[in-house]
Write a protein that holds these residues in place. Sequence first.
Motif, PDB file in Angstrom:
ATOM      1  N   UNK A 119       0.803  -1.220   0.000  1.00 43.03           N
ATOM      2  CA  UNK A 119       0.000   0.000   0.000  1.00 43.03           C
ATOM      3  C   UNK A 119       0.841   1.277   0.000  1.00 43.03           C
ATOM      4  N   UNK A 120       2.116   1.185   0.407  1.00 38.18           N
ATOM      5  CA  UNK A 120       2.942   2.389   0.480  1.00 38.18           C
ATOM      6  C   UNK A 120       3.857   2.570  -0.724  1.00 38.18           C
ATOM      7  N   UNK A 121       3.796   1.679  -1.733  1.00 38.38           N
ATOM      8  CA  UNK A 121       4.679   1.832  -2.898  1.00 38.38           C
ATOM      9  C   UNK A 121       4.049   2.802  -3.895  1.00 38.38           C
ATOM     10  N   UNK A 122       4.898   3.447  -4.686  1.00 37.79           N
ATOM     11  CA  UNK A 122       4.448   4.466  -5.623  1.00 37.79           C
ATOM     12  C   UNK A 122       3.527   3.890  -6.701  1.00 37.79           C
ATOM     13  N   UNK A 123       3.829   2.676  -7.187  1.00 40.95           N
ATOM     14  CA  UNK A 123       3.022   2.070  -8.236  1.00 40.95           C
ATOM     15  C   UNK A 123       1.577   1.865  -7.769  1.00 40.95           C
ATOM     16  N   UNK A 124       1.431   1.387  -6.517  1.00 39.33           N
ATOM     17  CA  UNK A 124       0.087   1.165  -5.989  1.00 39.33           C
ATOM     18  C   UNK A 124      -0.662   2.495  -5.879  1.00 39.33           C
ATOM     19  N   UNK A 125       0.015   3.533  -5.415  1.00 35.86           N
ATOM     20  CA  UNK A 125      -0.645   4.836  -5.256  1.00 35.86           C
ATOM     21  C   UNK A 125      -1.098   5.385  -6.608  1.00 35.86           C
ATOM     22  N   UNK A 126      -0.217   5.242  -7.648  1.00 35.44           N
ATOM     23  CA  UNK A 126      -0.606   5.710  -8.979  1.00 35.44           C
ATOM     24  C   UNK A 126      -1.782   4.900  -9.518  1.00 35.44           C
ATOM     25  N   UNK A 127      -1.741   3.586  -9.322  1.00 36.61           N
ATOM     26  CA  UNK A 127      -2.816   2.729  -9.804  1.00 36.61           C
ATOM     27  C   UNK A 127      -4.133   3.077  -9.111  1.00 36.61           C
ATOM     28  N   UNK A 128      -4.087   3.263  -7.779  1.00 34.93           N
ATOM     29  CA  UNK A 128      -5.283   3.591  -7.007  1.00 34.93           C
ATOM     30  C   UNK A 128      -5.854   4.937  -7.454  1.00 34.93           C
ATOM     31  N   UNK A 129      -4.949   5.902  -7.709  1.00 35.11           N
ATOM     32  CA  UNK A 129      -5.416   7.217  -8.161  1.00 35.11           C
ATOM     33  C   UNK A 129      -6.057   7.115  -9.533  1.00 35.11           C
ATOM     34  N   UNK A 130      -5.481   6.296 -10.409  1.00 31.59           N
ATOM     35  CA  UNK A 130      -6.084   6.151 -11.742  1.00 31.59           C
ATOM     36  C   UNK A 130      -7.411   5.411 -11.656  1.00 31.59           C
ATOM     37  N   UNK A 131      -7.572   4.500 -10.698  1.00 34.28           N
ATOM     38  CA  UNK A 131      -8.831   3.788 -10.522  1.00 34.28           C
ATOM     39  C   UNK A 131      -9.913   4.728 -10.001  1.00 34.28           C
ATOM     40  N   UNK A 132      -9.537   5.596  -9.050  1.00 37.50           N
ATOM     41  CA  UNK A 132     -10.508   6.523  -8.469  1.00 37.50           C
ATOM     42  C   UNK A 132     -10.899   7.608  -9.455  1.00 37.50           C
ATOM     43  N   UNK A 133      -9.926   8.078 -10.235  1.00 35.74           N
ATOM     44  CA  UNK A 133     -10.210   9.154 -11.187  1.00 35.74           C
ATOM     45  C   UNK A 133     -10.996   8.629 -12.380  1.00 35.74           C
TER      46      UNK A 133
END
Length: 190
Positions: A33-47
């Motif tokens: 949950x703290x890696x950059x790839x997960x954060x980018x993926x989560x942001x693209x999923x939410x957006x």
Amino acid sequence: MAEAQPGPSVQPLTVEYDPVTGVPAEFNECLPKDCEEYKRWKASQEAGPSSAMAALTVEDGSSEAGAAGIAAPAAAAVEKKSSKKKKGQPEVVLERNTRNKKKCITTIAGLDAFGVKLAEASKLFGKKFASGASVVKNAEGKEHIDVQGDCLEQAAELIVKQYKDKVAKSDIYVMESKKKERYFDDDEVV
């Protein structure tokens, strides 16, 4: 003899990788949950894909920025990042550390930025102060010299004397109570 019958043909499995994370799509939820790839993926999923498409623009190519098209904002972002990474002047940082409330270690960092070989400098400090001196890597992977004992003042003087053609007095700093200060006053700088 019996003839061998052909078995079922096996086709290779094709795996499509997620363009955001670089892993197969079914593994995206399993990323830390703290890696950059997960954060980018989560942001693209939410957006969602509609917001990504809304951010794109088409230029007619009449201006310089328009000629670069969509790549112009990306180039500006890369240029902005590279300007942050510019480093200031190289500096030698001396620090006094205590361990076990009795022992003292003097750390000398930054000599390698001036073209000084740390192994030779370590040997010089060890002989001059009659103590152990070694080249050590810190947590960031940068090498520095650890000298056993409290020899901060003598080390600063020795650096100026031994490496006067490479290191100036204005390049030597000392860490005092987690603050970096110049070791030599401005009126002493030659």
